[in-house]
Design an enzyme around this catalytic site. Structure first.
Site, mmCIF file in Angstrom:
data_model
loop_
_atom_site.group_PDB
_atom_site.id
_atom_site.type_symbol
_atom_site.label_atom_id
_atom_site.label_comp_id
_atom_site.label_asym_id
_atom_site.label_seq_id
_atom_site.Cartn_x
_atom_site.Cartn_y
_atom_site.Cartn_z
ATOM 1 N N HIS A 246 22.553 -10.618 -26.951
ATOM 2 C CA HIS A 246 23.652 -9.766 -26.471
ATOM 3 C C HIS A 246 23.803 -8.546 -27.378
ATOM 4 O O HIS A 246 23.859 -7.404 -26.909
ATOM 5 C CB HIS A 246 24.950 -10.581 -26.436
ATOM 6 C CG HIS A 246 26.170 -9.795 -26.067
ATOM 7 N ND1 HIS A 246 26.784 -9.893 -24.837
ATOM 8 C CD2 HIS A 246 26.907 -8.897 -26.762
ATOM 9 C CE1 HIS A 246 27.821 -9.077 -24.787
ATOM 10 N NE2 HIS A 246 27.935 -8.469 -25.960
ATOM 11 N N GLU A 247 23.858 -8.792 -28.663
ATOM 12 C CA GLU A 247 24.076 -7.676 -29.597
ATOM 13 C C GLU A 247 22.848 -6.760 -29.650
ATOM 14 O O GLU A 247 22.983 -5.545 -29.780
ATOM 15 C CB GLU A 247 24.416 -8.206 -30.988
ATOM 16 C CG GLU A 247 25.653 -9.095 -31.046
ATOM 17 C CD GLU A 247 26.960 -8.362 -30.724
ATOM 18 O OE1 GLU A 247 26.943 -7.125 -30.584
ATOM 19 O OE2 GLU A 247 27.987 -9.032 -30.588
ATOM 20 N N HIS A 250 23.047 -4.392 -26.866
ATOM 21 C CA HIS A 250 23.859 -3.208 -27.187
ATOM 22 C C HIS A 250 23.021 -2.160 -27.923
ATOM 23 O O HIS A 250 23.213 -0.961 -27.753
ATOM 24 C CB HIS A 250 25.047 -3.594 -28.065
ATOM 25 C CG HIS A 250 26.176 -4.257 -27.321
ATOM 26 N ND1 HIS A 250 26.572 -3.874 -26.066
ATOM 27 C CD2 HIS A 250 27.014 -5.270 -27.695
ATOM 28 C CE1 HIS A 250 27.600 -4.631 -25.684
ATOM 29 N NE2 HIS A 250 27.874 -5.483 -26.648
ATOM 30 N N HIS A 256 28.859 -3.606 -21.746
ATOM 31 C CA HIS A 256 29.232 -4.885 -21.130
ATOM 32 C C HIS A 256 29.082 -4.850 -19.611
ATOM 33 O O HIS A 256 29.446 -3.878 -18.956
ATOM 34 C CB HIS A 256 30.668 -5.257 -21.521
ATOM 35 C CG HIS A 256 30.752 -5.714 -22.932
ATOM 36 N ND1 HIS A 256 31.856 -5.506 -23.729
ATOM 37 C CD2 HIS A 256 29.839 -6.346 -23.715
ATOM 38 C CE1 HIS A 256 31.619 -6.006 -24.932
ATOM 39 N NE2 HIS A 256 30.409 -6.517 -24.950
ATOM 40 N N CYS A 257 28.557 -5.935 -19.105
ATOM 41 C CA CYS A 257 28.204 -6.022 -17.683
ATOM 42 C C CYS A 257 29.419 -6.391 -16.848
ATOM 43 O O CYS A 257 30.150 -7.337 -17.163
ATOM 44 C CB CYS A 257 27.121 -7.080 -17.504
ATOM 45 S SG CYS A 257 26.592 -7.266 -15.791
ATOM 46 N N CYS A 262 26.260 -12.725 -16.616
ATOM 47 C CA CYS A 262 25.153 -12.063 -17.321
ATOM 48 C C CYS A 262 25.363 -12.195 -18.828
ATOM 49 O O CYS A 262 26.499 -12.292 -19.307
ATOM 50 C CB CYS A 262 25.170 -10.590 -16.905
ATOM 51 S SG CYS A 262 24.050 -9.494 -17.799
ATOM 52 N N CYS A 281 21.319 -10.029 -15.836
ATOM 53 C CA CYS A 281 21.398 -9.797 -14.391
ATOM 54 C C CYS A 281 20.362 -8.726 -14.011
ATOM 55 O O CYS A 281 19.785 -8.065 -14.885
ATOM 56 C CB CYS A 281 22.812 -9.363 -14.012
ATOM 57 S SG CYS A 281 23.170 -7.650 -14.455
HETATM 58 ZN ZN LIG Z 1 24.397 -7.673 -16.339
HETATM 59 ZN ZN LIG Z 2 29.257 -7.030 -26.662
#
Ligand SMILES: [Zn+2]
Ligand SMILES: [Zn+2]
Length: 331
Positions: A246-247, A250, A256-257, A262, A281
């Site tokens: 996740h990071e 970025h 952010h989705c 996701c 996603c």
């Molecule tokens: Zn997404």
């Molecule tokens: Zn985040």
């Protein structure tokens, strides 16, 4: 300020409730810094209807990935990230327009930089994490020799009897060590972190301009009460892979989705993180694919094999099905 952090707590057990409450506020605010900064820097706007239509009809999405297999987001619960943070959607076209670091032949390696010691029972295996990163991002991932925190100029303090490091000091130190071929360097530690005055702690913080981030695994261990021990190991690994990917997402300029369930969904708590998938996603996979140019079909197959090896049955099944239904072609 290029900062982000998203995950919530496992802490010293007797302090869990007190810290969990404050952590929601603190982590949310740090993440808000990041969101505000990326909006300002990128000029991201909400998708117009035409742009949103691309999600379902776009040649890339419909031809390569089975969009219908992904779950659109429901209305958020009261304490969920989206209920608290009103962020704009980031369509593929928005992402294309924003300023971001390109992956180049000269800069395409992700470095994992352990700092300090790691309790093998309470932390993820670094090589396993690196192998996941190689498959997920389609880039080389190298684990660096651990840094001795005593050799770093770090502001330290105690919170509830546990040591914490000041994130900005760690990021400064990492920037001076960024290898020439690094796309980004991710510092990993088992020591808790705090980002400055008025804060109890954060799970992580990234400095996009410097291509460095620091993430703590101090709060991901469900503890020895989780049996069998392999379940504990799997939970630590899955949470660690989620935060790392996740990071790192970025770092690729992906915000952010708001489209589907996701890995790039914002999270206000460890509970919320646990409920979110590790997969990207179609919208966000397309961004990463554009940045890196991996083979989507092979990536799904490799992820399925990796998850199966790690005993992550649900995750393996999801990507195995995606591999079986998508077309082996690239953008
Ligand atoms: Zn997404
Ligand atoms: Zn985040």
């Amino acid at each position: 300020m290029d900062d982000t952090s998203d995950f919530l707590p496992w802490w010293v057990r007797h302090q869990r409730l007190v810290l969990a409450a404050s952590a929601v506020v603190l982590v949310a605010a740090v993440s808000a810094w990041f969101v505000a900064e990326t909006q300002l820097a990128a000029g991201v706007e909400r998708c117009d209807p035409e742009a949103e239509a691309e999600l379902g009809s776009d040649d890339w999405a419909s031809g390569v990935v089975d969009v219908a297999a992904f779950t659109p987001l429901d209305e958020p619960g009261g304490g969920d990230w989206r209920a608290i943070h009103k962020e704009p959607r980031q369509c593929f076209s928005d992402w294309l327009d924003r300023k971001r670091q390109d992956v180049t032949q000269e800069r395409r390696t992700l470095y994992l930089q352990p700092i300090g010691s790691f309790d093998a029972e309470a932390s993820p295996d670094m090589e396993t994490l690196a192998e996941f990163g190689r498959i997920y991002f389609g880039l080389p991932v190298k684990v660096m020799e651990p840094l001795d925190p005593a050799s770093l100029e770090l502001s330290k303090r105690q919170l509830g009897g546990e040591e914490q490091w000041l994130t900005t000091d760690v990021l400064d130190e990492l920037e001076t060590r960024l290898p020439n071929d690094a796309y980004a360097m991710l510092g990993l530690t088992m020591t808790d972190l705090w980002p400055g005055d008025g804060w109890n702690f954060v799970f992580g913080q990234a400095r996009l301009s410097g291509r460095v981030g620091i993430y703590s695994f101090a709060r991901y261990d469900p503890g020895p009460g989780v049996r069998p021990a392999d379940d504990r190991r799997r939970m630590i690994l899955l949470r660690s892979m989620k935060v790392m990917s996740h990071e790192t997402g970025h770092m690729f300029g992906i915000t952010h989705c708001l489209h589907y369930e996701c890995n790039m969904n914002g999270s206000n708590s460890l509970y919320e993180t646990d409920s979110q998938p590790i997969h990207l996603c179609p919208v966000d996979l397309r961004k990463l694919h554009h940045a890196v140019s991996f083979d989507i079909h092979r990536r799904y197959l490799a992820l399925a094999e990796f998850y199966a090896e790690q005993g992550l049955v649900e995750q393996a099944e999801f990507v195995r099905l995606r591999a079986s239904t998508n077309q082996p072609k690239t953008d």
